[in-house]
Write a protein that holds these residues in place. Structure first.
Motif, PDB file in Angstrom:
ATOM      1  N   ALA A 291     -26.829   8.106  28.050  1.00  0.00           N
ATOM      2  CA  ALA A 291     -25.991   7.226  28.300  1.00  0.00           C
ATOM      3  C   ALA A 291     -25.817   5.795  29.625  1.00  0.00           C
ATOM      4  CB  ALA A 291     -25.408   8.530  29.676  1.00  0.00           C
ATOM      5  N   THR A 292     -26.549   5.648  29.573  1.00  0.00           N
ATOM      6  CA  THR A 292     -26.651   4.086  30.417  1.00  0.00           C
ATOM      7  C   THR A 292     -25.891   3.343  30.441  1.00  0.00           C
ATOM      8  OG1 THR A 292     -27.892   2.913  28.384  1.00  0.00           O
ATOM      9  CG2 THR A 292     -29.578   4.274  29.942  1.00  0.00           C
ATOM     10  N   ASP A 293     -24.615   3.184  29.402  1.00  0.00           N
ATOM     11  CA  ASP A 293     -23.751   2.266  29.561  1.00  0.00           C
ATOM     12  C   ASP A 293     -21.983   3.077  30.151  1.00  0.00           C
ATOM     13  OD1 ASP A 293     -24.457   0.498  28.762  1.00  0.00           O
ATOM     14  OD2 ASP A 293     -24.847   0.959  26.822  1.00  0.00           O
ATOM     15  N   GLU A 294     -22.566   4.855  30.498  1.00  0.00           N
ATOM     16  CA  GLU A 294     -21.235   5.602  30.777  1.00  0.00           C
ATOM     17  C   GLU A 294     -21.807   5.495  32.659  1.00  0.00           C
ATOM     18  OE1 GLU A 294     -19.782   6.658  29.424  1.00  0.00           O
ATOM     19  OE2 GLU A 294     -20.231   7.384  27.110  1.00  0.00           O
ATOM     20  N   ARG A 295     -20.456   5.795  33.258  1.00  0.00           N
ATOM     21  CA  ARG A 295     -20.595   5.502  34.821  1.00  0.00           C
ATOM     22  C   ARG A 295     -19.474   6.925  34.977  1.00  0.00           C
ATOM     23  NH1 ARG A 295     -23.902   3.111  33.340  1.00  0.00           N
ATOM     24  NH2 ARG A 295     -24.501   0.937  34.909  1.00  0.00           N
ATOM     25  N   LEU A 296     -20.021   7.486  36.539  1.00  0.00           N
ATOM     26  CA  LEU A 296     -18.751   8.428  36.747  1.00  0.00           C
ATOM     27  C   LEU A 296     -17.580   7.596  37.297  1.00  0.00           C
ATOM     28  CD1 LEU A 296     -21.973  10.641  38.615  1.00  0.00           C
ATOM     29  CD2 LEU A 296     -21.264  11.157  36.501  1.00  0.00           C
ATOM     30  N   SER A 297     -16.482   8.892  37.190  1.00  0.00           N
ATOM     31  CA  SER A 297     -15.528   8.463  37.979  1.00  0.00           C
ATOM     32  C   SER A 297     -14.978   9.585  38.441  1.00  0.00           C
ATOM     33  CB  SER A 297     -14.011   7.510  36.975  1.00  0.00           C
ATOM     34  OG  SER A 297     -14.129   8.608  35.290  1.00  0.00           O
ATOM     35  N   ALA A 298     -13.399   8.808  39.316  1.00  0.00           N
ATOM     36  CA  ALA A 298     -13.102  10.291  39.773  1.00  0.00           C
ATOM     37  C   ALA A 298     -12.058  11.084  38.960  1.00  0.00           C
ATOM     38  CB  ALA A 298     -12.378  10.452  41.226  1.00  0.00           C
ATOM     39  N   ASN A 299     -11.106  12.477  39.331  1.00  0.00           N
ATOM     40  CA  ASN A 299     -10.992  12.375  38.280  1.00  0.00           C
ATOM     41  C   ASN A 299      -8.779  12.472  39.236  1.00  0.00           C
ATOM     42  OD1 ASN A 299     -10.496  14.748  39.709  1.00  0.00           O
ATOM     43  ND2 ASN A 299     -11.620  16.833  38.267  1.00  0.00           N
ATOM     44  N   THR A 300      -7.775  12.753  38.903  1.00  0.00           N
ATOM     45  CA  THR A 300      -6.690  13.542  39.877  1.00  0.00           C
ATOM     46  C   THR A 300      -7.147  14.151  40.926  1.00  0.00           C
ATOM     47  OG1 THR A 300      -5.949  15.267  38.700  1.00  0.00           O
ATOM     48  CG2 THR A 300      -5.299  12.671  37.575  1.00  0.00           C
TER      49      THR A 300
END
Length: 387
Positions: free
Chosen positions: A163-172
């Motif tokens: 998962a090295t190409d994945e990034r955390l993000s925020a939801n609504t």
């Protein structure tokens, strides 16, 4: 001689209202109050401090004088201050930590989620590999599983799960959304950086705040059955923060067979017990290498895992042999449990996962209603259907 209204019980009840400003518990509960003597209206209180130069000494003594001095018939208050012994300090810290755990604020991790903190006394024992593969093996049983990489500066789980190409993000709701990797919900500081080679030079409060954010500001699924936490090695800030913030956490200790590793691992187990964190069991990793023709080589010694489990009074969950697929699978993002489930190492980790879920069954089923529901479901599948 005490008066009718002035007695030792009344004084101790008043002293229970004096709060240690640092430990946030009363001095009677913390065991800081020694002998209380009363001579007419003169009250003498024994006070034991953790260190002679305690910066809170003046405030604590002032609170004692003010509160005890306000009792009926008291004409004077004297305080005999001493320094605690090592045993007394250890007892005080155990009480303080228990108090902190009991008053912990709710997190975004559901109280019914089983939390497994995979820990080691030092690095290099394969703790992260065990964490990743244990999470996958528990998920393979049909449970919803999360994996929190709490090894803030030594993160490795994103690579191990591809998962090295994945990034955390925020939801609504402005909460961090875990990524889904091999079917498990993953959160790691490695998913916040543009380059996994970037060093995180955090310490102290920054580390504990990062763990707190991962527990409070992440949208962990409400039906999460198990949360596996890959802990940093040792007994530092992150470990103490976790025991305070997440009281339902229980520890699995990872060691190698070497005596030196066993002795170091015993320290992290000691920290868990001092923090009132239950121990689930021990996983012995790198437990020898067996060649294709059956010859076995105890490269890192032997017997450390069983000896540690016996010392701690907990089960040995598994002895995991050395397997090149563990390292190659971790580098390529193809964990051994999913890619080579027939291998001895994968089988040992799967056995450890089974024992963990046996010791810690899903809390949804670990109650009367849950057990009744399971029984009804079993009866429904065993009873023939009539037309």
């Amino acid at each position: 001689m005490a008066s009718e209204h002035l007695n030792e019980d009344a004084v101790r009840a008043t002293l229970a209202k004096v709060i240690d400003p640092e430990l946030h518990a009363d001095i009677v509960e913390l065991g800081m109050v020694g002998d209380v003597t009363i001579d007419g209206g003169k009250v003498s209180v024994g006070l034991a401090l953790t260190i002679a130069s305690c910066p809170m000494r003046g405030q604590i003594e002032s609170d004692i004088e003010r509160r005890v001095g306000a009792l009926p018939d008291v004409t004077s208050v004297s305080i005999r201050t001493t320094v605690m012994s090592q045993d007394q300090r250890s007892t005080l810290m155990e009480r303080a930590r228990l108090k902190a755990r009991e008053s912990a604020s709710p997190t975004s991790v559901d109280p019914s989620t089983r939390v497994i903190a995979v820990s080691s006394g030092k690095g290099g024992v394969g703790k992260s590999s065990i964490s990743v593969n244990l999470a996958l093996a528990i998920a393979a049983q049909g449970h919803s599983v999360g994996l929190l990489d709490a090894d803030i500066w030594g993160f490795s789980t994103p690579r191990m799960l591809g998962a090295t190409d994945e990034r955390l993000s925020a939801n609504t709701q402005r909460k961090i959304s875990p990524i889904l990797a091999h079917g498990i919900h993953l959160v790691s500081t490695g998913l916040l950086l543009d380059d996994e080679g970037t060093a995180l030079m955090w310490r102290g409060l920054m580390l504990s705040k990062a763990v707190e954010q991962f527990l409070n500001d992440v949208a962990w699924p409400s039906d999460l059955g198990y949360l596996v936490i890959d802990m940093p090695p040792g007994t530092g800030d992150v470990q103490m923060a976790l025991s305070r913030i997440l009281p339902q956490a229980e520890m699995v200790v990872v060691t190698t067979p070497q005596l030196a590793a066993q002795k170091v691992a015993a320290r992290v187990a000691d920290m868990a017990r001092r923090s009132h964190m239950p121990l689930v069991g021990v996983v012995e990793n790198m437990a020898g290498f067996t060649t294709e023709d059956g010859r076995h080589y105890p490269i890192f010694g032997q017997g450390g895992g069983p000896a540690l489990a016996d010392q701690l009074g907990v089960p040995l969950l598994a002895s995991v042999p050395i397997d090149p697929w563990v390292a190659s699978g971790g580098d390529s993002g193809q964990p051994i449990v999913t890619e080579h489930p027939e291998s001895p190492a994968a089988a040992a980790i799967t056995e450890a996962a089974s024992r963990i879920t046996e010791i810690l069954p899903p809390l949804a089923l670990d109650n009367c209603v849950g057990r009744l529901g399971a029984l009804i479901a079993e009866l429904d599948t065993s009873t023939p259907t009539t037309v």
